[in-house]
Design an enzyme around this catalytic site. Structure first.
Site, PDB file in Angstrom:
ATOM      1  N   ARG A   1      32.279  56.080  66.946  1.00  0.00           N
ATOM      2  CA  ARG A   1      33.523  55.986  66.167  1.00  0.00           C
ATOM      3  C   ARG A   1      34.702  56.038  67.115  1.00  0.00           C
ATOM      4  O   ARG A   1      34.708  56.798  68.094  1.00  0.00           O
ATOM      5  CB  ARG A   1      33.610  57.149  65.173  1.00  0.00           C
ATOM      6  CG  ARG A   1      34.756  57.057  64.172  1.00  0.00           C
ATOM      7  CD  ARG A   1      34.515  55.964  63.151  1.00  0.00           C
ATOM      8  NE  ARG A   1      35.481  56.002  62.057  1.00  0.00           N
ATOM      9  CZ  ARG A   1      36.635  55.337  62.047  1.00  0.00           C
ATOM     10  NH1 ARG A   1      36.998  54.630  63.114  1.00  0.00           N
ATOM     11  NH2 ARG A   1      37.425  55.386  61.002  1.00  0.00           N
TER      12      ARG A   1
ATOM     13  N   CYS B   1      26.996  46.368  62.312  1.00  0.00           N
ATOM     14  CA  CYS B   1      28.270  47.073  62.500  1.00  0.00           C
ATOM     15  C   CYS B   1      28.195  48.512  61.984  1.00  0.00           C
ATOM     16  O   CYS B   1      27.837  48.746  60.833  1.00  0.00           O
ATOM     17  CB  CYS B   1      29.379  46.311  61.795  1.00  0.00           C
ATOM     18  SG  CYS B   1      31.007  47.100  61.906  1.00  0.00           S
TER      19      CYS B   1
ATOM     20  N   CYS C   1      31.367  46.712  72.243  1.00  0.00           N
ATOM     21  CA  CYS C   1      30.752  47.077  70.966  1.00  0.00           C
ATOM     22  C   CYS C   1      29.499  47.912  71.223  1.00  0.00           C
ATOM     23  O   CYS C   1      28.592  47.471  71.933  1.00  0.00           O
ATOM     24  CB  CYS C   1      30.393  45.830  70.166  1.00  0.00           C
ATOM     25  SG  CYS C   1      29.450  46.217  68.664  1.00  0.00           S
TER      26      CYS C   1
ATOM     27  N   THR D   1      40.042  67.844  63.282  1.00  0.00           N
ATOM     28  CA  THR D   1      39.688  68.232  61.913  1.00  0.00           C
ATOM     29  C   THR D   1      40.735  69.163  61.317  1.00  0.00           C
ATOM     30  O   THR D   1      41.191  68.959  60.185  1.00  0.00           O
ATOM     31  CB  THR D   1      38.304  68.897  61.887  1.00  0.00           C
ATOM     32  OG1 THR D   1      37.326  67.976  62.382  1.00  0.00           O
ATOM     33  CG2 THR D   1      37.932  69.301  60.476  1.00  0.00           C
TER      34      THR D   1
ATOM     35  N   CYS E   1      32.833  51.395  63.863  1.00  0.00           N
ATOM     36  CA  CYS E   1      33.538  52.206  64.859  1.00  0.00           C
ATOM     37  C   CYS E   1      34.957  51.734  65.082  1.00  0.00           C
ATOM     38  O   CYS E   1      35.793  52.480  65.579  1.00  0.00           O
ATOM     39  CB  CYS E   1      32.760  52.245  66.167  1.00  0.00           C
ATOM     40  SG  CYS E   1      32.785  50.710  67.116  1.00  0.00           S
TER      41      CYS E   1
ATOM     42  N   CYS F   1      36.194  46.919  68.185  1.00  0.00           N
ATOM     43  CA  CYS F   1      36.551  45.508  68.353  1.00  0.00           C
ATOM     44  C   CYS F   1      37.974  45.237  67.892  1.00  0.00           C
ATOM     45  O   CYS F   1      38.711  44.461  68.514  1.00  0.00           O
ATOM     46  CB  CYS F   1      35.567  44.620  67.601  1.00  0.00           C
ATOM     47  SG  CYS F   1      35.392  44.988  65.843  1.00  0.00           S
TER      48      CYS F   1
ATOM     49  N   SER G   1      31.790  63.034  64.140  1.00  0.00           N
ATOM     50  CA  SER G   1      32.667  63.766  65.040  1.00  0.00           C
ATOM     51  C   SER G   1      31.805  64.691  65.869  1.00  0.00           C
ATOM     52  O   SER G   1      30.669  64.973  65.504  1.00  0.00           O
ATOM     53  CB  SER G   1      33.694  64.585  64.261  1.00  0.00           C
ATOM     54  OG  SER G   1      34.556  65.285  65.142  1.00  0.00           O
TER      55      SER G   1
END
Length: 549
Positions: A304, A518, A495, A340, A521, A524, A55
Site C-alpha cells: 500500500r 491489482c 508495481c 492511525t 496500492c 502506478c 499497515s
C-alpha cells in the site's frame, strides 16, 4: 440505462478505515448524548471492513482513548504492548550496527505503543459504529462524486454492478445508487481516487508542497512458538536501499506466534530499474531479519502507498458539502512513521464540526473552520513539529537527514527555526534509464524470497474477470512510444503485484495490464513518470482480502 436509486442521509462517509470509522462513531456519540436523530451511512469498497486495510502497524492509543475511554474493557484488539524497541543501521547484506536508545529520534521511540493488526482494529471500530446506529455497507465502491446545481458536493454515486469489459450490461446488471447527504466525509486512505479529484476540482492543495509517498510492502508469517517474542519491534535503515532510495524496514512480533516484516521505499527514487518488490525480497535475507523467520511460514502478503508529505503537503481539508480526512488528506506523522492515531483524530474533529453544523440548520456550506480546528489541535501541532522530517531526508539522504532530525526532534522538539520543502513531485524525480544501471536481483529461493504471482496469491486478491479495467490510460501509446524508450517502462518494476508487463506480439512490444492482479496500492497512479495511469475503483468488493493485516 435504469434510473438510479437515491438514498439520503445526514452524513455520508466514504471509506471504512480508522479515519472514517472514528468519524462515524464520534458523530453518533454526540447525537446520542444530546438525544438527536442523525442518519449516518458508511460505504466501503472492500468485501468487508478491514479487507483492504494494510499497515505495519504500531499504534499510539491516544486517539482511541479519546474516542472510547474504556476500550480495553470493551475488547479493542490492542493486545501486544511494545517491550523491545530496536533500530539497526544495515551497512551491507551482512553488516549491521544497533543504535543506542539515545541515538534514536524520540519520535521513533515506541514506549507505551501497541503492535496490532489495523484491519482487526477497523473491524472492531465497525462493530462499535453499527451498535451506535451507523449504517455500514461493505462491498459498495464510491465511483463518482455527485455535485449539486451550485457546484457543492451532494454525495457519491456507487459503482455499477454487472458491466462487461466492453462496457455493455451483463445479465443481472445493477446501476449504482446515488447516495446523497448534507455532508460527505471522504476517508478513502492514501491517494483516494475521489480525494484526488476533490483536490484538483476545488484546488485544495493550491500553494502547498506536492504530496510525497512511500510504498509499504508487508508480509505476515507464522513462526515456531520457540521463536515468538511478542512485543519486539525492529526498525532498520540503510541496506538494501542505500543511496538508491529513502525508506527503511521493519519487523514486529505479534501475539499468536506471528511476525510481520516489511519494507518502505520512498517513491521519489531516481533509478527506473529499481524494483521495490525485489528490494524487499533481498531485505529478508539480512541476518538481522532472517533469524526471526527461520522455519517459519509466510501466510499473507500485501502492499500500500503511504502519504508522508506531512505538514507542508496538508491541503485545505474542507470544501462545499464536506471534508477530506485521514490519509486521503495526508495526516500521517512521518517523524513517527504512524498515521492511525492522527487519522482517527482527524475523523473525530470532522465529526464534531459537522455535528455542530447540522445543529445550526444552516445550508450546507464550506466548513472552513474545520481547517483551523485541525491545525489548532494536537494533530496539527504534531504535524507542524514534524514538518521538516521528510524534506530534510530527501535533501540530505537517510544518514545525514536522520542526524538533522535527531537534533531537531531530540534537542529542539521540532522547533529549529528552519522550514524545508521538497517541491518536486515523486513522479518527476525519475531519471532516464541510460543514466542508471539495473540492480542485481537474485532468483527467489522459495524460503525467504518469492516471485510476485505467488505473493499476490497470498493477498487473496480477486476481481470479476469480465469487467471494465480500473487502470485507465490517458494515452494508450505512451507506455511503448515514450516510457519504454526513456525509462525502460518502469511500471514493470514499481508495481509490486505484476500488473504491468511488456510482452512481444507479432514482433511488436505490447503494454499488457493484468488488472486482476491489482492489490490497490496506488503506486502506478503516483509514480508513472508521464502521469498517464489513473487508478479508479473497480466493481465493489474487488481487490485484496487481507486477514489480520
Amino acid at each position: 440505462m435504469s434510473d438510479r436509486e437515491v438514498m439520503e442521509f445526514d452524513v455520508l462517509i466514504v471509506g471504512g478505515g480508522p479515519a472514517g470509522l472514528s468519524a462515524a462513531c464520534r458523530i453518533m456519540q454526540k447525537a446520542q448524548a444530546e438525544e438527536k436523530e442523525i442518519s449516518v451511512c458508511l460505504v466501503e469498497k472492500g468485501s468487508e471492513i478491514g479487507a483492504h486495510i494494510l499497515s505495519g502497524a504500531i499504534v499510539e492509543s491516544s486517539a482511541l482513548t479519546e474516542l472510547f475511554p474504556e476500550w480495553q474493557e470493551m475488547g479493542a484488539p490492542l493486545n501486544t504492548k511494545v517491550n523491545v524497541d530496536e533500530l539497526h543501521w544495515l551497512g551491507s547484506e551482512t553488516a549491521s550496527k544497533t543504535f543506542s536508545n539515545w541515538m534514536v529520534p524520540k519520535t521513533l521511540h515506541n514506549d507505551g505503543n501497541y503492535i496490532i493488526s489495523l484491519g482487526n482494529l477497523c473491524r472492531w471500530l465497525a462493530e462499535q459504529a453499527e451498535s451506535l446506529g451507523v449504517e455500514v455497507f461493505p462491498g459498495f465502491s464510491a465511483a463518482h462524486i455527485a455535485y449539486d446545481d451550485n457546484g457543492s458536493v451532494e454525495g457519491v454515486i456507487t459503482g455499477d454492478m454487472g458491466l462487461a469489459a466492453d462496457g455493455s450490461e451483463k445479465d443481472g446488471f445493477m446501476p449504482g445508487m446515488l447516495l446523497k447527504a448534507k455532508y460527505t466525509i471522504f476517508s478513502e486512505g492514501c491517494r483516494g481516487h475521489l480525494g484526488k479529484e476533490l483536490l484538483a476540482h476545488f484546488e485544495l492543495d493550491k500553494g502547498k508542497a506536492p504530496q510525497h509517498y512511500g510504498l509499504g510492502i508487508k508480509e505476515l508469517w507464522d513462526v515456531p512458538e520457540s521463536q515468538s517474542k511478542p512485543g519486539t519491534v525492529i526498525h532498520t535503515a540503510g541496506w538494501p536501499l542505500g543511496n538508491e532510495a529513502g525508506g527503511g524496514g521493519f519487523l514486529y512480533h505479534l501475539e499468536n506466534n506471528q511476525v510481520v516484516v516489511g519494507l518502505i521505499v520512498d517513491l521519489n527514487y531516481k533509478n527506473p530499474y529499481l524494483s521495490p518488490y525485489e528490494e524487499f525480497q533481498k531485505y529478508k535475507h539480512h541476518p538481522v531479519i532472517s533469524e526471526h523467520l527461520k522455519d517459519a511460514k509466510r501466510v499473507s502478503y500485501g502492499a500500500r502507498a503511504i502519504a508522508k508529505g506531512g505538514w507542508a503537503s496538508l491541503p485545505k481539508m474542507s470544501f462545499p458539502g464536506g471534508v477530506v480526512i485521514g490519509c486521503d488528506a495526508g495526516t500521517l506523522n512521518p517523524a513517527k512513521i504512524k498515521g492511525t492515531h492522527t487519522a482517527m483524530k482527524s475523523g473525530m474533529l470532522a465529526a464534531e464540526s459537522i455535528y455542530d453544523a447540522l445543529q445550526s440548520e444552516a445550508s450546507t456550506a464550506d466548513l472552513v473552520q474545520f481547517n483551523d480546528t485541525v491545525r489548532n489541535s494536537w494533530l496539527g501541532k504534531e504535524l507542524q513539529q514534524a514538518r521538516n522530517f521528510v524534506p530534510v531526508m530527501h535533501k540530505l539522504g537517510t544518514f545525514w537527514g536522520g542526524a538533522y532530525n535527531w537534533l531537531d526532534q531530540n534537542i529542539f522538539s521540532g522547533g529549529l527555526p528552519f522550514t524545508f520543502n521538497d517541491m518536486t513531485p515523486d513522479y518527476a524525480s525519475m531519471e532516464l534509464a541510460d543514466k542508471h544501471v539495473a540492480p542485481e536481483y537474485k532468483k527467489p529461493d522459495g524460503l525467504l524470497s518469492f516471485d510476485k504471482l505467488s505473493s499476490v496469491f497470498l493477498s487473496n486478491t480477486n476481481h470479476e474477470e469480465n469487467q471494465p479495467c480500473h487502470l485507465k490510460l490517458k494515452d494508450a501509446a505512451i507506455p511503448i512510444q515514450s516510457n519504454l524508450s526513456k525509462y525502460s517502462e518502469p511500471a514493470q518494476r514499481y508495481c509490486p503485484a505484476g500488473v504491468y508487463e511488456i510482452v512481444e506480439s507479432n514482433n511488436e512490444s505490447v503494454f499488457q495490464i493484468n488488472s486482476q492482479n491489482c492489490i490497490h496500492c496506488k503506486t502506478c497512479d503516483i509514480k508513472d513518470p508521464a502521469q498517464n495511469i489513473t487508478w479508479v475503483t473497480p466493481e465493489g468488493s474487488g481487490g485484496p482480502n487481507y486477514p489480520n493485516m
